[in-house]
Design a protein around this motif. Structure first.
Motif: not given
Length: 476
Positions: A394-415
């Motif tokens: 679970t912790k491994n998956r959670f960390n992978r999800l956080l990494t993706l979310v953080n990247t996507m949040v930055h990209d969404v807000n950039e526009k």
């Protein structure tokens, strides 16, 4: 120790009865001040969701009218109240830990009164634990009888016994309570209570009861009164606002309610949460599109991307159905920002299931996401599932999800960088006295140079630097 329900029939005079008790207790506190030169203080601790935060505003309002002064220092309080949450185990553990500390304080200050309320108190196992291990607690009540705090306090003062007043159900909605808002210019308004969905991981329907909607007229009247008192933004609250109005004698849809609130003169912004995907109608999407005061932001929890997991969660929609809703929202409201809730490690979740969750995050593009590791809640069906996921997986998956979310949040807000947007200033920045913080109509968090005189005003701000979860701006 006293264990009984002090449960009269609620009538139109019930609030008047509680108000009379408020006056009685205020007289007691006024006499105490005359004798000692000291004011009695209360400490109001709230956990969990925004509905709990709204409830704590009412608790603060009643206690203030009873003559107590709010304090941020628990040690100096004469009355301590915890408004509890039971969605996650660590929230319950925190309450028990704090009660242990309070026992020491109370041994030095015997007249201190300790009260517990909220969702956690609706669980029989919790009540048993309090009776057995925390006998220094004075008042315990749940989610249905918040308005009875004055009466419960009076009974405790008169008898000296611990008061347990837990109701299993209550149909009447009592909302016209004294309240102290944290911010003058914004307010939360409950439009409904309870939940009928019974997701297999969630304890809320068991502790908040079945869905009950307030009358549209009462909601409109409350918001008009708030606007007259200086409120510019309202947050409409419910466990599932999308199903508002279904149980009223004259059914009203949430979309119809939004359109009427949008017409209130002087109100500038309307926000709401939480929305369940299965009840997100085209009618509501069109209302969000058409109503200029409604925030172009939507919190739409998907929880998991796998249809197998969604079925076991009893969410009653599919990954494909959820993504279809997202497409409709983006088509009708191009600048909409979406946030969500995601659970990792639900019982039985495979690596393939988790990849579906990551796929939804990639395809939607969220401006923020609340990510949670699955927490087993006693009393829910999922707690009995045998295929619990190992903690390391679970912790491994959670960390992978956080990494993706953080990247996507930055990209969404950039526009939005380079755009000039109106920002409702909410507070001074916690990191700099020369900066203030506020939100755009689509709920972007913005920091820019300014002082406290701007709080509560709407300022045009140019967005200049993307920090992912917030944006740096400059006054236009």
């Amino acid at each position: 120790m006293r264990n009984e329900q002090i449960k009269p029939n609620v009538s139109t005079t019930e609030l008047e009865r509680q108000q009379a008790i408020i006056e009685e207790i205020r007289q007691i506190n006024d006499e105490y001040f005359k004798e000692t030169g000291k004011k009695r203080h209360f400490y109001n601790f709230v956990m969990g969701c925004q509905m709990n935060a709204r409830d704590s505003e009412k608790l603060a309002g009643m206690l203030t009218e009873m003559g107590y002064i709010e304090t941020e220092n628990e040690k100096e309080a004469d009355f301590v109240i915890y408004n509890t949450c039971c969605v996650r185990e660590n929230a319950e553990n925190k309450v028990y830990g704090n009660l242990g500390y309070l026992k020491n304080y109370k041994s030095k200050k015997p007249d201190m009164i300790i009260a517990l309320c909220g969702c956690m108190m609706q669980q029989p196992t919790v009540i048993q634990t309090i009776k057995k291990k925390y006998r220094h607690v004075d008042i315990v009540f749940g989610t249905f009888n918040l308005y009875k705090l004055p009466e419960l306090l009076k009974t405790r003062l008169e008898t000296g016994h611990t008061i347990f007043d837990i109701w299993e159900t209550h149909e009447e909605i009592i909302e016209d309570l004294p309240s102290i808002r944290k911010k003058k210019f914004k307010a939360s308004v409950n439009i409904m209570f309870g939940c009928n969905n019974f997701c297999t991981y969630c304890i809320v329907p068991y502790v908040r009861g079945r869905e009950r909607s307030r009358k549209k007229e009462d909601i409109i009247a409350e918001i008009k009164a708030l606007v007259a008192d200086g409120v510019k933004e309202v947050m409409l609250l419910g466990q599932n606002v999308n199903s508002y109005g279904k149980n009223l004698e004259e059914p009203v849809t949430f979309a119809e309610l939004l359109r009427e609130i949008n017409e209130i003169e002087g109100l500038e912004r309307i926000r709401f949460m939480t929305s369940h995907p299965k009840d997100l109608s085209d009618e509501l999407i069109y209302a969000m599109r058409d109503c200029d005061k409604v925030s172009k932001a939507l919190h739409l929890p998907f929880q998991a991307g796998s249809n197998t997991v969604l079925e076991r969660m009893n969410r009653r929609y599919t990954k494909e159905g959820y993504l279809t809703l997202i497409d409709k929202l983006k088509k009708e409201i191009p600048d909409i920002l979406l946030t969500t809730d995601i659970i990792v490690g639900f019982p039985g979740e495979t690596e393939e299931d988790f990849e579906h969750t990551l796929d939804v995050v990639r395809k939607v593009g969220y401006s923020s996401a609340f990510t949670f590791i699955y927490s087993k809640r006693t009393g829910t069906p999922a707690a009995e599932y045998e295929d619990q996921i190992p903690e390391d997986v679970t912790k491994n998956r959670f960390n992978r999800l956080l990494t993706l979310v953080n990247t996507m949040v930055h990209d969404v807000n950039e526009k939005f960088i380079g755009h000039i947007m109106p920002v409702l200033v909410e507070e001074e920045s916690k990191n700099s006295k020369n900066m203030v913080t506020g939100r755009t109509p689509n709920n972007l968090l913005v920091h820019f140079e300014g002082d406290e005189s701007l709080i509560g005003t709407v300022v045009d701000v140019k967005l200049i630097e993307n920090k992912a979860f917030y944006i740096i701006g400059e006054r236009n």
